[in-house]
Design a protein around this motif. Structure first.
Motif, mmCIF file in Angstrom:
data_model
loop_
_atom_site.group_PDB
_atom_site.id
_atom_site.type_symbol
_atom_site.label_atom_id
_atom_site.label_comp_id
_atom_site.label_asym_id
_atom_site.label_seq_id
_atom_site.Cartn_x
_atom_site.Cartn_y
_atom_site.Cartn_z
ATOM 1 N N PRO A 1 -48.679 -60.731 -19.200
ATOM 2 C CA PRO A 1 -48.158 -60.805 -17.903
ATOM 3 C C PRO A 1 -49.042 -61.119 -16.873
ATOM 4 O O PRO A 1 -48.556 -61.531 -15.598
ATOM 5 C CB PRO A 1 -47.720 -59.059 -17.506
ATOM 6 C CG PRO A 1 -48.739 -58.562 -18.456
ATOM 7 C CD PRO A 1 -48.985 -59.335 -19.665
ATOM 8 N N LEU A 2 -50.330 -61.353 -16.900
ATOM 9 C CA LEU A 2 -51.153 -61.854 -15.929
ATOM 10 C C LEU A 2 -51.615 -63.105 -16.132
ATOM 11 O O LEU A 2 -51.678 -63.789 -17.045
ATOM 12 C CB LEU A 2 -52.600 -61.027 -16.212
ATOM 13 C CG LEU A 2 -52.545 -59.440 -16.019
ATOM 14 C CD1 LEU A 2 -53.839 -58.703 -16.196
ATOM 15 C CD2 LEU A 2 -51.755 -59.267 -14.572
ATOM 16 N N ARG A 3 -51.993 -63.770 -14.966
ATOM 17 C CA ARG A 3 -52.182 -65.229 -14.957
ATOM 18 C C ARG A 3 -53.744 -65.431 -14.393
ATOM 19 O O ARG A 3 -54.088 -66.588 -14.398
ATOM 20 C CB ARG A 3 -51.514 -65.907 -13.797
ATOM 21 C CG ARG A 3 -49.808 -65.799 -14.229
ATOM 22 C CD ARG A 3 -49.514 -66.345 -15.569
ATOM 23 N NE ARG A 3 -48.060 -66.372 -15.906
ATOM 24 C CZ ARG A 3 -47.577 -65.351 -16.797
ATOM 25 N NH1 ARG A 3 -48.452 -64.542 -17.311
ATOM 26 N NH2 ARG A 3 -46.335 -65.295 -16.773
ATOM 27 N N ASN A 4 -54.411 -64.404 -14.309
ATOM 28 C CA ASN A 4 -55.903 -64.066 -13.875
ATOM 29 C C ASN A 4 -56.251 -62.930 -14.372
ATOM 30 O O ASN A 4 -56.120 -61.777 -14.133
ATOM 31 C CB ASN A 4 -55.840 -64.412 -12.461
ATOM 32 C CG ASN A 4 -57.557 -64.210 -12.115
ATOM 33 O OD1 ASN A 4 -58.276 -65.351 -12.631
ATOM 34 N ND2 ASN A 4 -57.899 -63.468 -11.076
ATOM 35 N N ILE A 5 -57.300 -63.122 -15.440
ATOM 36 C CA ILE A 5 -57.776 -62.185 -16.290
ATOM 37 C C ILE A 5 -59.122 -62.057 -16.304
ATOM 38 O O ILE A 5 -59.979 -62.495 -17.238
ATOM 39 C CB ILE A 5 -57.236 -61.990 -17.949
ATOM 40 C CG1 ILE A 5 -55.674 -62.492 -17.680
ATOM 41 C CG2 ILE A 5 -57.344 -60.941 -18.654
ATOM 42 C CD1 ILE A 5 -55.125 -62.832 -19.086
ATOM 43 N N ASN B 1 -39.200 -65.089 -11.525
ATOM 44 C CA ASN B 1 -40.411 -64.602 -12.598
ATOM 45 C C ASN B 1 -41.133 -64.086 -11.767
ATOM 46 O O ASN B 1 -41.961 -64.718 -11.221
ATOM 47 C CB ASN B 1 -40.535 -65.862 -13.486
ATOM 48 C CG ASN B 1 -41.593 -65.356 -14.244
ATOM 49 O OD1 ASN B 1 -41.920 -64.278 -14.496
ATOM 50 N ND2 ASN B 1 -41.952 -66.367 -15.157
ATOM 51 N N PRO B 2 -41.409 -62.501 -11.903
ATOM 52 C CA PRO B 2 -42.208 -61.852 -11.176
ATOM 53 C C PRO B 2 -43.649 -62.150 -11.701
ATOM 54 O O PRO B 2 -44.517 -61.703 -10.808
ATOM 55 C CB PRO B 2 -41.717 -60.522 -11.328
ATOM 56 C CG PRO B 2 -41.097 -60.303 -12.558
ATOM 57 C CD PRO B 2 -40.439 -61.743 -12.608
ATOM 58 N N GLN C 1 -44.551 -68.894 -7.143
ATOM 59 C CA GLN C 1 -43.135 -68.194 -7.361
ATOM 60 C C GLN C 1 -42.256 -68.672 -5.936
ATOM 61 O O GLN C 1 -41.101 -68.497 -5.750
ATOM 62 C CB GLN C 1 -43.368 -66.972 -7.098
ATOM 63 C CG GLN C 1 -43.867 -66.125 -8.269
ATOM 64 C CD GLN C 1 -44.083 -64.591 -8.119
ATOM 65 O OE1 GLN C 1 -43.137 -63.909 -7.379
ATOM 66 N NE2 GLN C 1 -44.828 -63.896 -8.717
ATOM 67 N N ARG C 2 -43.040 -69.673 -5.177
ATOM 68 C CA ARG C 2 -42.220 -70.098 -3.979
ATOM 69 C C ARG C 2 -41.473 -71.243 -4.285
ATOM 70 O O ARG C 2 -41.976 -72.078 -4.915
ATOM 71 C CB ARG C 2 -43.391 -70.311 -2.903
ATOM 72 C CG ARG C 2 -42.653 -71.045 -1.529
ATOM 73 C CD ARG C 2 -43.795 -71.192 -0.493
ATOM 74 N NE ARG C 2 -44.471 -72.343 -0.791
ATOM 75 C CZ ARG C 2 -44.222 -73.599 -0.355
ATOM 76 N NH1 ARG C 2 -42.866 -73.753 0.282
ATOM 77 N NH2 ARG C 2 -44.883 -74.634 -0.936
ATOM 78 N N VAL C 3 -40.107 -71.276 -3.976
ATOM 79 C CA VAL C 3 -39.679 -72.463 -4.050
ATOM 80 C C VAL C 3 -40.023 -73.617 -3.292
ATOM 81 O O VAL C 3 -40.373 -73.340 -2.038
ATOM 82 C CB VAL C 3 -37.958 -72.158 -3.464
ATOM 83 C CG1 VAL C 3 -37.108 -73.482 -3.599
ATOM 84 C CG2 VAL C 3 -37.327 -71.217 -4.586
#
Length: 386
Positions: A16-20, A174-175, A180-182
């Protein structure tokens, strides 16, 4: 030997993370492995086949099998760059069909945002001295492909930008998506150039993360309290640079796609949803042409006409936001392509982008570069009762 219906995807999990921060690559491999096995309702002790690519640390499968405590009778460490994990599903299905293993675990992990990176082309590669010495970059290679496609077919920057805009429409739901910005076509075109004609927003995101899949024998799938996904077909292909005498307006999908369609017994018209590798916007345009979803040279128009959108497009595509907006862990986005394809078949995608009555899907990976040597892998999956 065919793999059609000889194996099922029983588990799928995306980190779920994009920075770990604060974790090792091996730890992330273990986290996603546990997630996919829990999703399938299985344990580490059930695994007898393990598949990974060059992102696995140490001795790859050998090191990871010890780290995970796996008792294996089959291992596969095929490295095909971004297409690796699409290929591994086909390899796992083939191994299961041949009786080499019963439960195959496939894991991916990387931490590029923590500066844990490896060069895609090291000095010992035979092509290194002919390319890296002249300052070639990955964006530069894809920019050459984009410029040639524009020259040959009249593809426009606006059409490239439409691919990113569509990805952002999906990613807003997608949270976990990194972006996430259009964004609009104009905003893509207003973003800085990375390598003309590609703008920053024509490029994929760089994320930590990972994912895992569990592929099992049909008999095991039937005994699980889980909606499993049928593996229908798989194809691979390589496209060489041919000492410079080659056409960069097409990809290896022109060969891997027909092989997968033939084995699955379906055609492009039968595909309800497609996960297509999107390292750059031009990657998508060339690939949808090569897979037969539109005529050669018409990929840009196909995207600009909204045909990739989940809300009414002919080919709903990358409904998680893809590598352009959601996740592209350690430059191997094939894993997330399969995971979202599995979600669609299970009816687990976000309601705003879930494809109705989704029965047959395609996942496609691109490895290497479409403007040099590359490897393509295409996978066809079907609903459990397909």
């Amino acid at each position: 030997m065919t793999i059609n219906s000889r194996a099922f995807v029983a588990g799928a999990f995306e980190h779920p993370l994009r920075n770990i921060p604060g974790k090792s690559v091996a730890e992330v491999h273990a986290e996603v492995a546990r997630g996919a096995l829990a999703d399938a309702g299985l344990q580490m002790s059930d695994v007898d086949g393990y598949f990974c690519a060059g992102d696995a640390p140490g001795y790859g499968a050998l090191s990871m099998s010890e780290y995970l405590g796996l008792d294996l009778r089959h291992m596969d460490t095929t490295e095909m760059g971004g297409s690796s994990y699409v290929a591994h599903v086909g390899h796992a299905a083939a191994a299961i069909a041949a009786g080499k293993c019963d439960v195959a675990l496939i894991t991916l992990a990387g931490l590029p945002r923590q500066k844990v990176r490896t060069l895609p082309l090291g000095p010992d590669a035979p092509e290194y001295g002919f390319e890296q010495a002249f300052g070639v970059t990955i964006p530069g290679l894809y920019a050459m492909a984009a410029r040639r496609h524009m020259h040959e077919y009249g593809t426009t920057p606006e059409q490239l930008a439409a691919v990113k805009a569509t990805a952002s429409l999906h990613a807003q739901h997608n949270p976990h998506a990194f972006l996430q910005r259009v964004v609009t076509v104009d905003e893509v075109l207003e973003s800085p150039y990375v390598s003309d004609p590609l703008h920053r927003l024509d490029c994929c995101v760089i994320t930590d993360g990972g994912g895992a899949l569990v592929v099992v024998r049909p008999e095991i799938a039937r005994g699980l309290d889980r909606h499993c996904v049928r593996v229908l077909g798989h194809g691979e292909a390589v496209k060489h640079s041919s000492l410079g005498g080659f056409d960069i307006t097409y990809t290896g999908a022109v060969w891997s796609g027909p092989r997968a369609f033939d084995e699955a017994g379906v055609t492009p018209a039968d595909i309800d949803y497609a996960s297509i590798y999107d390292s750059f916007t031009i990657t998508v345009i060339e690939t949808i042409e090569d897979l037969g979803f539109c005529a050669k040279g018409e990929g840009g128009k196909f995207a600009a006409d909204g045909q990739l959108r989940a809300d009414g497009g002919k080919l709903p595509w990358n409904t998680d936001g893809g590598g352009l907006c959601n996740n592209h862990p350690t430059n191997r986005g094939g894993m997330t392509k399969v995971i979202e394809a599995v979600r669609q078949l299970r009816g687990e995608a976000h309601p705003e982008v879930q494809v109705g009555d989704c029965q047959v899907v395609l996942a496609h990976g691109t490895g290497g570069s479409i403007a040099s040597r590359m490897g393509s892998a295409t996978l066809i999956l079907g609903a459990e009762d397909a």
